[in-house]
Design an enzyme around this catalytic site. Sequence first.
Site, PDB file in Angstrom:
ATOM      1  N   MET A  69       0.842  -1.194   0.000  1.00 34.11           N
ATOM      2  CA  MET A  69       0.000   0.000   0.000  1.00 34.11           C
ATOM      3  C   MET A  69       0.883   1.252   0.000  1.00 34.11           C
ATOM      4  SD  MET A  69      -3.215   0.576   2.452  1.00 34.11           S
ATOM      5  CE  MET A  69      -4.832   0.305   1.815  1.00 34.11           C
ATOM      6  N   CYS A  70       1.246   1.772   1.133  1.00 30.68           N
ATOM      7  CA  CYS A  70       2.078   2.970   1.299  1.00 30.68           C
ATOM      8  C   CYS A  70       1.270   4.261   1.128  1.00 30.68           C
ATOM      9  CB  CYS A  70       3.268   3.046   0.350  1.00 30.68           C
ATOM     10  SG  CYS A  70       4.448   1.721   0.587  1.00 30.68           S
ATOM     11  N   GLY A  71       1.712   5.268   1.832  1.00 33.68           N
ATOM     12  CA  GLY A  71       1.088   6.594   1.722  1.00 33.68           C
ATOM     13  C   GLY A  71       2.133   7.619   1.367  1.00 33.68           C
TER      14      GLY A  71
END
Lengths: 225, 297
Positions: free
Chosen positions: B1-3
């Site tokens: 995912m990661c932001g």
Amino acid sequence: MQTFDLEANGLRALNETLQAQTPQTNETAWEVVNPRGSHAIAVGLDAPLDVTVRGSTGYYCAGMNQQATVRIKGSAGPGVAENMMSGTVVVDGDASQYAGATGHGGLLVIKGNASSRCGISMKGIDIVVAGNVGHMSAFMAQKGNLVVCGDAGDALGDSIYEARLFVRGEVKSLGADCEEKEMRPEHLETLRDLLERAEIDARPEEFRRYGSARKLYNFDIDNAY
Amino acid sequence: MCGIVGLFLKDKALEPRLGELLTDMLITMSDRGPDSAGIAVYPGAHPGFAKLTVQADDPARFEGLEASMSDALGADVTLRVKDTHAVIELPADKVAEARDALKTLCPEARVMSAGEAIEIYKEVGLPGDVARRFDIPHLTGSHGIGHTRMATESAVTTLGAHPFSTGMDQCLVHNGSLSNHNSLRRKLAREGVTVETENDTEVAAAYLTWKMQEGHSLGEALESGLEDLDGFYTFVVGTKDGFGVVRDPIACKPAVMAETDQYVAFGSEYRALVNLPGIEDARVWEPEPATVYFWKH
């Protein structure tokens, strides 16, 4: 009108409250304030409610909707009205990717633009977009209508089954097995009805229709390696 | 995912609030990446000086480094320790020499970034904890980029956290995964570009650095990246005075941008942007696939 402050009371309470409304409820008008891009607002509703979300939403707003009308007074994140069964969802701003994905019924109206994969695998939902749609829209679309008043991106209707696609502007490219089709009177009638229900001022005669060439339906030995 | 979050300020009046605004955005993206977090900021440069941001698991290793580095370089060097990181300020023409000296003076230290303005802070842990450890809310600057990591392609380590910096004042953060990073790493090695970790994102950063060394602008480097990088990516990149965004042609990885007279902001999701001043009236849009966006001071 019931007002629900999402920031103060939380998402779980909102969805539990809305989902608990019976078809006979007198509390049909709801307003959600402070959505602040939260995910999964007003999902799984199954009563004739009219819910207005005052601001932009995150992922999956109004997913799995049945009967209810959900109005988003802002833009919607990915997967708005995903798997809708019936009812109406209206987005005043833009919608992110896969708007109306896998929807079985109901009407999704996007007043701005929708990004990629709008109506992917749609199964009976009607989607009306006032602006443009991104690439791979109506990918593997099976049933329902996608109306695009602006332009469509690359690979529109790739591997489409029996959904009907109407585009007023340019189509950047058609996907595999999608082709332009004749616009017959019954299609103009469908289109007129959808535009009217979406409250969009456009003439059905300005649209072109696209659908399946039906060449991927059966195994073709010439495609085998 | 990661932001991913990013903020490029047009209005200098907001510069004292850069760290505070970015921290708020970063913490909002915690559930997209609770493994580790990092931030790159560009506080104004001091003419004639450069900065090395270095990291050591045990900050005690930095003791005496200011004096020993000054001796080794024959120049005045200042060192600020922030938790596991230290920012070494030194004459601009001594950067290569300082990197060499560091190998003997403090072999445990790893260089996070080098440049006239850039400082990078990154660690394993929840974004809120990482921000607190480095006092990120009090950082000032003209622009900055942050990342919250949910690891896929390499281990959860400090060096695997983003941002990655592979060239002077350059940094890159990434949401996605690259499928051709091993072959690209070998190609870059043949070109004399070394990549320090097993991480796919660092290869992308090094690729852009290499392209720019070849004389291309950041915009051109990003354009050629669309041809040469295979996989899923939304990249946000920073240079000394610039800020860029590019998404792969499939564009599965989310991205929202907002622009006002005061700033350009990037968030993986809209909720990362909701506390920015004037967001109600900002132009908010989703960046197009395979399209390079770039702003410069």
